[in-house]
Each structure stands twice: as structure tokens, then as C-alpha cells.
Design a protein around this motif. Structure first.
Motif, PDB file in Angstrom:
ATOM      1  N   ILE A 187       1.138  -1.157   0.216  1.00 62.69           N
ATOM      2  CA  ILE A 187      -0.269   0.285  -0.079  1.00 62.69           C
ATOM      3  C   ILE A 187       0.649   1.097  -0.264  1.00 62.69           C
ATOM      4  O   ILE A 187       0.965   2.795  -0.583  1.00 62.69           O
ATOM      5  CB  ILE A 187      -1.565  -0.011   1.024  1.00 62.69           C
ATOM      6  N   ASP A 188       2.130   1.449   0.610  1.00 61.20           N
ATOM      7  CA  ASP A 188       2.982   2.292   1.064  1.00 61.20           C
ATOM      8  C   ASP A 188       3.407   2.524  -0.307  1.00 61.20           C
ATOM      9  O   ASP A 188       3.592   4.049  -0.793  1.00 61.20           O
ATOM     10  CB  ASP A 188       3.892   1.825   2.108  1.00 61.20           C
ATOM     11  N   PHE A 189       4.390   1.683  -1.092  1.00 58.00           N
ATOM     12  CA  PHE A 189       4.215   1.678  -2.094  1.00 58.00           C
ATOM     13  C   PHE A 189       3.424   1.849  -3.611  1.00 58.00           C
ATOM     14  O   PHE A 189       3.863   2.961  -4.061  1.00 58.00           O
ATOM     15  CB  PHE A 189       4.600   0.373  -2.944  1.00 58.00           C
ATOM     16  N   SER A 190       2.215   1.615  -3.690  1.00 54.48           N
ATOM     17  CA  SER A 190       1.506   2.651  -3.954  1.00 54.48           C
ATOM     18  C   SER A 190       1.017   3.680  -4.273  1.00 54.48           C
ATOM     19  O   SER A 190       1.209   5.024  -5.107  1.00 54.48           O
ATOM     20  CB  SER A 190      -0.168   1.555  -4.608  1.00 54.48           C
ATOM     21  N   VAL A 191       1.053   4.086  -2.814  1.00 56.09           N
ATOM     22  CA  VAL A 191       0.653   5.509  -2.219  1.00 56.09           C
ATOM     23  C   VAL A 191       2.171   6.128  -3.338  1.00 56.09           C
ATOM     24  O   VAL A 191       1.565   7.538  -3.416  1.00 56.09           O
ATOM     25  CB  VAL A 191       0.552   5.705  -1.190  1.00 56.09           C
ATOM     26  N   LYS A 192       3.427   5.865  -2.959  1.00 54.21           N
ATOM     27  CA  LYS A 192       4.458   6.749  -3.382  1.00 54.21           C
ATOM     28  C   LYS A 192       4.523   7.132  -4.446  1.00 54.21           C
ATOM     29  O   LYS A 192       4.551   7.981  -5.458  1.00 54.21           O
ATOM     30  CB  LYS A 192       5.291   6.174  -2.671  1.00 54.21           C
ATOM     31  N   GLU A 193       4.029   5.549  -5.130  1.00 53.42           N
ATOM     32  CA  GLU A 193       3.589   6.073  -6.644  1.00 53.42           C
ATOM     33  C   GLU A 193       2.802   6.791  -7.172  1.00 53.42           C
ATOM     34  O   GLU A 193       2.815   7.498  -8.238  1.00 53.42           O
ATOM     35  CB  GLU A 193       3.793   4.266  -7.522  1.00 53.42           C
ATOM     36  N   LEU A 194       1.855   7.541  -7.099  1.00 54.42           N
ATOM     37  CA  LEU A 194       1.034   8.147  -6.829  1.00 54.42           C
ATOM     38  C   LEU A 194       1.220   9.458  -6.277  1.00 54.42           C
ATOM     39  O   LEU A 194       1.499   9.999  -7.498  1.00 54.42           O
ATOM     40  CB  LEU A 194      -0.535   7.506  -5.840  1.00 54.42           C
ATOM     41  N   ARG A 195       1.540   9.544  -5.628  1.00 51.38           N
ATOM     42  CA  ARG A 195       2.320  11.013  -5.142  1.00 51.38           C
ATOM     43  C   ARG A 195       3.019  11.136  -6.472  1.00 51.38           C
ATOM     44  O   ARG A 195       3.603  12.275  -6.864  1.00 51.38           O
ATOM     45  CB  ARG A 195       2.594  11.127  -3.733  1.00 51.38           C
ATOM     46  N   LYS A 196       3.816  10.171  -6.787  1.00 49.25           N
ATOM     47  CA  LYS A 196       5.091  10.749  -7.876  1.00 49.25           C
ATOM     48  C   LYS A 196       4.378  11.406  -9.401  1.00 49.25           C
ATOM     49  O   LYS A 196       4.925  12.092 -10.098  1.00 49.25           O
ATOM     50  CB  LYS A 196       5.666   9.604  -8.475  1.00 49.25           C
ATOM     51  N   THR A 197       3.386  11.294  -9.216  1.00 53.53           N
ATOM     52  CA  THR A 197       2.051  11.964 -10.829  1.00 53.53           C
ATOM     53  C   THR A 197       2.142  12.929 -11.066  1.00 53.53           C
ATOM     54  O   THR A 197       2.431  13.797 -11.772  1.00 53.53           O
ATOM     55  CB  THR A 197       1.312  10.543 -11.096  1.00 53.53           C
ATOM     56  N   GLY A 198       1.849  13.881  -9.674  1.00 48.58           N
ATOM     57  CA  GLY A 198       1.752  14.828  -9.716  1.00 48.58           C
ATOM     58  C   GLY A 198       0.506  15.043  -9.543  1.00 48.58           C
ATOM     59  O   GLY A 198       0.367  16.612  -9.879  1.00 48.58           O
ATOM     60  N   GLN A 199      -0.630  14.064  -9.673  1.00 47.40           N
ATOM     61  CA  GLN A 199      -1.416  14.105 -10.240  1.00 47.40           C
ATOM     62  C   GLN A 199      -2.674  14.214  -8.982  1.00 47.40           C
ATOM     63  O   GLN A 199      -2.229  14.147  -7.640  1.00 47.40           O
ATOM     64  CB  GLN A 199      -1.932  13.661 -10.642  1.00 47.40           C
ATOM     65  N   PRO A 200      -3.663  15.287  -8.809  1.00 44.07           N
ATOM     66  CA  PRO A 200      -4.228  15.105  -7.153  1.00 44.07           C
ATOM     67  C   PRO A 200      -5.521  13.729  -7.584  1.00 44.07           C
ATOM     68  O   PRO A 200      -5.149  13.730  -8.429  1.00 44.07           O
ATOM     69  CB  PRO A 200      -5.696  16.613  -8.243  1.00 44.07           C
ATOM     70  N   LEU A 201      -5.248  13.776  -6.211  1.00 40.08           N
ATOM     71  CA  LEU A 201      -6.404  12.342  -5.459  1.00 40.08           C
ATOM     72  C   LEU A 201      -7.145  12.985  -4.786  1.00 40.08           C
ATOM     73  O   LEU A 201      -7.337  13.626  -4.031  1.00 40.08           O
ATOM     74  CB  LEU A 201      -4.868  12.277  -4.204  1.00 40.08           C
ATOM     75  N   ALA A 202      -8.791  11.842  -5.637  1.00 42.63           N
ATOM     76  CA  ALA A 202      -9.502  12.315  -4.748  1.00 42.63           C
ATOM     77  C   ALA A 202      -9.360  12.579  -3.416  1.00 42.63           C
ATOM     78  O   ALA A 202      -9.089  11.283  -2.681  1.00 42.63           O
ATOM     79  CB  ALA A 202     -10.579  10.987  -4.944  1.00 42.63           C
ATOM     80  N   GLU A 203     -10.435  13.631  -2.408  1.00 41.95           N
ATOM     81  CA  GLU A 203     -10.830  12.847  -1.024  1.00 41.95           C
ATOM     82  C   GLU A 203     -12.201  12.510  -0.659  1.00 41.95           C
ATOM     83  O   GLU A 203     -12.730  12.717  -1.300  1.00 41.95           O
ATOM     84  CB  GLU A 203     -10.356  15.544  -0.995  1.00 41.95           C
ATOM     85  N   PRO A 204     -11.999  12.407   0.534  1.00 41.47           N
ATOM     86  CA  PRO A 204     -10.733  11.722   1.776  1.00 41.47           C
ATOM     87  C   PRO A 204      -9.876  10.327   1.321  1.00 41.47           C
ATOM     88  O   PRO A 204     -10.501  10.226   0.195  1.00 41.47           O
ATOM     89  CB  PRO A 204     -11.899  11.620   2.893  1.00 41.47           C
ATOM     90  N   ASN A 205      -9.343  10.909   0.758  1.00 40.51           N
ATOM     91  CA  ASN A 205      -7.645   9.792   1.445  1.00 40.51           C
ATOM     92  C   ASN A 205      -8.474   8.370   1.924  1.00 40.51           C
ATOM     93  O   ASN A 205      -8.584   8.359   3.443  1.00 40.51           O
ATOM     94  CB  ASN A 205      -6.323   9.984   1.364  1.00 40.51           C
ATOM     95  N   LYS A 206      -8.222   7.348   1.248  1.00 42.11           N
ATOM     96  CA  LYS A 206      -8.978   6.256   1.739  1.00 42.11           C
ATOM     97  C   LYS A 206      -7.142   5.389   1.237  1.00 42.11           C
ATOM     98  O   LYS A 206      -7.525   3.904   1.065  1.00 42.11           O
ATOM     99  CB  LYS A 206      -9.807   5.358   1.084  1.00 42.11           C
ATOM    100  N   PHE A 207      -6.485   5.651   1.582  1.00 47.06           N
ATOM    101  CA  PHE A 207      -4.985   4.654   0.718  1.00 47.06           C
ATOM    102  C   PHE A 207      -4.738   3.380   1.422  1.00 47.06           C
ATOM    103  O   PHE A 207      -4.542   2.571   1.233  1.00 47.06           O
ATOM    104  CB  PHE A 207      -3.538   5.603   2.425  1.00 47.06           C
ATOM    105  N   SER A 208      -5.771   3.199   2.578  1.00 47.08           N
ATOM    106  CA  SER A 208      -5.534   1.257   3.418  1.00 47.08           C
ATOM    107  C   SER A 208      -7.101   1.131   2.422  1.00 47.08           C
ATOM    108  O   SER A 208      -6.762  -0.369   2.293  1.00 47.08           O
ATOM    109  CB  SER A 208      -6.312   1.495   4.212  1.00 47.08           C
TER     110      SER A 208
END
Length: 217
Positions: free
Chosen positions: A152-173
Motif C-alpha cells: 500500500i505504501d509503495f502504491s501511494v508513493k507512486e501515486l504521489r510521484k505522478t503529481g496529480q490530485p488525489l480524490a478526497e477523502p484519502n482512503k490509502f488503506s
């Protein structure tokens, strides 16, 4: 030398001036035609590139949709680990195939990652980051505990690398949230560069206006 005499028609002079004007007009017309040809070639190349991307993206979206389905099934039934492994492997393969469409950005001198070889040298493009985020999200579905959190942490890290907005609220788990965001980030990273402003205007005129809505997708 062309000489003009008042009161006398100098047909040689008129012919010479006419020839100059015709030559000038021909030059201007040819220059415009060459410019139009270059524009046509540019859009033809872009059109072919878009067809390749659409075909590739269709395969990616189908894989992400399957991942979402498997994640939902995992809450009710035991999902085959083999099926999840095959899907994760497919997404990893798509990330590698995507390098042909979205090659790394390479600086002029001393590119990062050069020790990994020319295919991996340079800075990875955001679309590939989004695909890898989906890959890790699928890996997380099949895991539990600390291993699940690692992916999950790997996935979130890659998402943040894109520089694109993530939908709120964040449900990273939630792996489904990560898969949906990976698709969204991929589209945001790819669409602007493959859909020029002129094409957007063309489709806006073709499809006409729409009523304003409080929420658009």
C-alpha cells in the motif's frame, strides 16, 4: 536595367514586373503550402500516436477494472492468489511496455539511473508511475498485515510521484481506492498531451454546449 518612359507603354517593363509579382505570389503560396503540409504531418503523427495510446490504455483500464472486481470479491470470498498474481504480473508488464510510449526523460549529461541501462536511464514519466501504483495495489489485495501495508505504501508513493490530485477523502488503506486513483492519475497525465487544444475546440463545437452541472467527470 528596366527603363520607364512617360507617355509610352514599355511592354518589356510590364512583363518584367508581372514576372516578379507572379514569382513572389508563387513563393508565398508555396511557403503556405509547405507550412500546411508540416501541420498535416504533425497531426497525422499525433493521430497515430493517439491510436497506439488508446489501444494500450484500453488494456490497462481492463486490468484495473479486474483488480477492482477482485478486491470486492475478496471481502466476501477467497479470491485465487494465482489470479491476483497473474493480474499483478500483467500490470508490471504494461509498465514495461508503456516505456515505448512514455520513455524516460533523459537530461543532457549524466542522466540518473544510467547504471541500469538505457531503457531505465532518466526520470520516469507520470503515466508509468500510475501503472506501477496499480500494480502495487493489486499486490496489496493478496497480502495481509505488514506485507499488505508495505505494498500500500509503495502504491501511494507512486501515486504521489505522478503529481496529480488525489480524490478526497484519502482512503490509502483501501486497494480499490488506490486502483481508482491510479486510473485517474494516468488519464490526467496522458490526456492533455494527446488531445491538443485545437481538437478540444473542434469537439466542443461539434458536440455543442451542455448545461452547467454541480459535478462533472
Amino acid at each position: 536595367m528596366i527603363e520607364f518612359e512617360l507617355g509610352k507603354i514599355n511592354w518589356d517593363a510590364i512583363a518584367a514586373v508581372s514576372a516578379l509579382l507572379i514569382a513572389l505570389m508563387g513563393f508565398l503560396i508555396n511557403r503556405r503550402l509547405r507550412r500546411q503540409q508540416k501541420i498535416a504531418e504533425k497531426y497525422a503523427l499525433l493521430g497515430e500516436y493517439r491510436r497506439e495510446i488508446i489501444s494500450f490504455s484500453k488494456e490497462l483500464f481492463e486490468a484495473i477494472a479486474k483488480g477492482i472486481s477482485l478486491n470486492r470479491q475478496s471481502k466476501e470470498d477467497d479470491v485465487s492468489t494465482r489470479e491476483l498474481d497473474e493480474l499483478a504480473t500483467k500490470l508490471s508488464s504494461l509498465a514495461d511496455t508503456g516505456r515505448f510510449l512514455f520513455p524516460n526523460y533523459i537530461t543532457a549529461t549524466n542522466p540518473v539511473g544510467i547504471e541500469k541501462g538505457p531503457a531505465f536511464a532518466g526520470i520516469r514519466r507520470p503515466p508509468i508511475d500510475a501503472i506501477l501504483a496499480a500494480h502495487y495495489a493489486v499486490r496489496a489485495i493478496a497480502k495481509s498485515g505488514d506485507t499488505k501495508q508495505k505494498f500500500i505504501d509503495f502504491s501511494v508513493k507512486e501515486l504521489r510521484k505522478t503529481g496529480q490530485p488525489l480524490a478526497e477523502p484519502n482512503k490509502f488503506s483501501n486497494p480499490e481506492y488506490l486502483l481508482v486513483q491510479s486510473r485517474r492519475c494516468y488519464l490526467n497525465a496522458v490526456l492533455p498531451d494527446t488531445f491538443p487544444r485545437e481538437w478540444k475546440s473542434m469537439f466542443s463545437d461539434l458536440l455543442g454546449p451542455i448545461q452547467k452541472r454541480t459535478e462533472d467527470n
